[in-house]
Design an enzyme around this catalytic site. Sequence first.
Site, PDB file in Angstrom:
ATOM      1  CG  ASP A  77       4.892  12.952  34.169  1.00 49.81           C
ATOM      2  OD1 ASP A  77       4.288  13.003  33.079  1.00 49.81           O
ATOM      3  OD2 ASP A  77       5.613  13.885  34.566  1.00 49.81           O
ATOM      4  CE1 TYR A  94      11.269  -2.054  28.270  1.00 48.77           C
ATOM      5  CE2 TYR A  94       9.482  -3.506  27.675  1.00 48.77           C
ATOM      6  CZ  TYR A  94      10.058  -2.631  28.564  1.00 48.77           C
ATOM      7  OH  TYR A  94       9.432  -2.334  29.740  1.00 48.77           O
ATOM      8  CE  LYS A 146       8.491  13.230  31.444  1.00 42.84           C
ATOM      9  NZ  LYS A 146       7.656  13.813  32.506  1.00 42.84           N
ATOM     10  CG  ASP A 204       2.163  -4.974  35.020  1.00 32.79           C
ATOM     11  OD1 ASP A 204       1.604  -5.455  34.023  1.00 32.79           O
ATOM     12  OD2 ASP A 204       3.068  -5.549  35.640  1.00 32.79           O
ATOM     13  CG  ASP A 245       6.291  -3.658  30.558  1.00 33.77           C
ATOM     14  OD1 ASP A 245       5.410  -4.376  31.042  1.00 33.77           O
ATOM     15  OD2 ASP A 245       7.491  -3.961  30.575  1.00 33.77           O
TER      16      ASP A 245
END
Length: 361
Positions: free
Chosen positions: A224, A141, A192, A252, A248
């Site tokens: 994943d 970000y 990852k 959620d 992020d």
Amino acid sequence: MTKKIAVLPGDGIGPEIVAEALKVLDCLKAEFGLQWETEPALIGGAAYDATGTPFPAETLALTQQADSILLGAVGGTKWESLDYSVRPERGLLGLRSELELFANLRPAILYPQLVAASTLKPEVVSGLDIMILRELTGGIYFGKPRGRRINEQGEREGFNTLVYSESEIRRIAHIGFQIARKRNQRLCSVDKANVLECTELWREVVIEVGQEYPDVTLSHMYVDNAAMQLVRNPKQFDVMLTDNLFGDILSDCAAMLSGSIGMLPSASLDKHGKGLYEPIHGSAPDIAGRGIANPIATILSLAMMLRYSFDDEINARRVEQAVIAALDAGYRTADIDCEGARKVGTAQMGDAIVAALRASH
Ligand code: NAD
């Protein structure tokens, strides 16, 4: 000593839900002797409309002086056509990076009263209590270079950079291990590392930091798989440590486990424990101004402020117990409504929690 709280209601439902948290704060002052003063400031779209920027210098100055910050939410359709540099969300990103709020704590708890509100089977989620710790000021970000360009083939191209320094990983990892120590001594670091060099380094540094915390069991999971495990068997987790982007998304996902996004608080801390406290949801333009938003995430954010910035576990628990008491009494906003419940709006839910808090004295 009097503590100063900067209050940034923001946009959409922000002012509605922050007003209820302030009622709880007033009750804590009146009934339990808390010495806090509050000062409001603009952020997001409201700030843009008033000053031409989503993060005015006065807001930065106030948040720098304050002991802690309570925020509602920013954003809305009204500002979606603005240039990225002045969108409401830039105000929030600016606040997080100016104050170096690098550690984002997002608990996902399923209160037994709300088991039916989750989309998952009761046996999968009942008793859920996990903490997602997300790195907040680094990663993709903020990484540079970033932007859009026309490539050599004349095509439009977008690009972002995922970058983490060793020290950025180290400081968030320390917080993760310290939180795990106070909970069930289990930390799962998400990466990852099979594909991204940056997260290969992430794993390496987390392992190094882990050697200082032999009492905490460290595990690693690819993002994943972590997403899949969160909905398959979320109770296997205690603390999940993630970078900015993965956190992020996963937080959620965890939000849905707990019934409604309107239930989930968050804290974003700097290295001294100063924090920004806010619900994890956005400004909910679809329900703004209707008095039906759930204020619980914001009220629980206030409880986190008591715990993490002011080391006041007693009053933090009082607020959390008052929320549970209001749920026990059957009060439900629309997002967590169920058969036989006492359906209420934002202000009535705030009143019910304040009444329970007062009754606990
Ligand atoms: P959102 O979280 O605002 O809303 C998602 C859904 O959840 C909506 O249906 C909304 O009505 C519902 N919801 C959210 N909070 C609720 C509450 N307290 N009570 C009941 N229902 C609630 O996400 P979105 O719709 O993707 O984004 C809307 C705006 O908010 C966008 O401008 C976005 O950029 C911004 N946003 C801000 C933040 C923040 O301020 N931290 C976070 C996420 C999104």
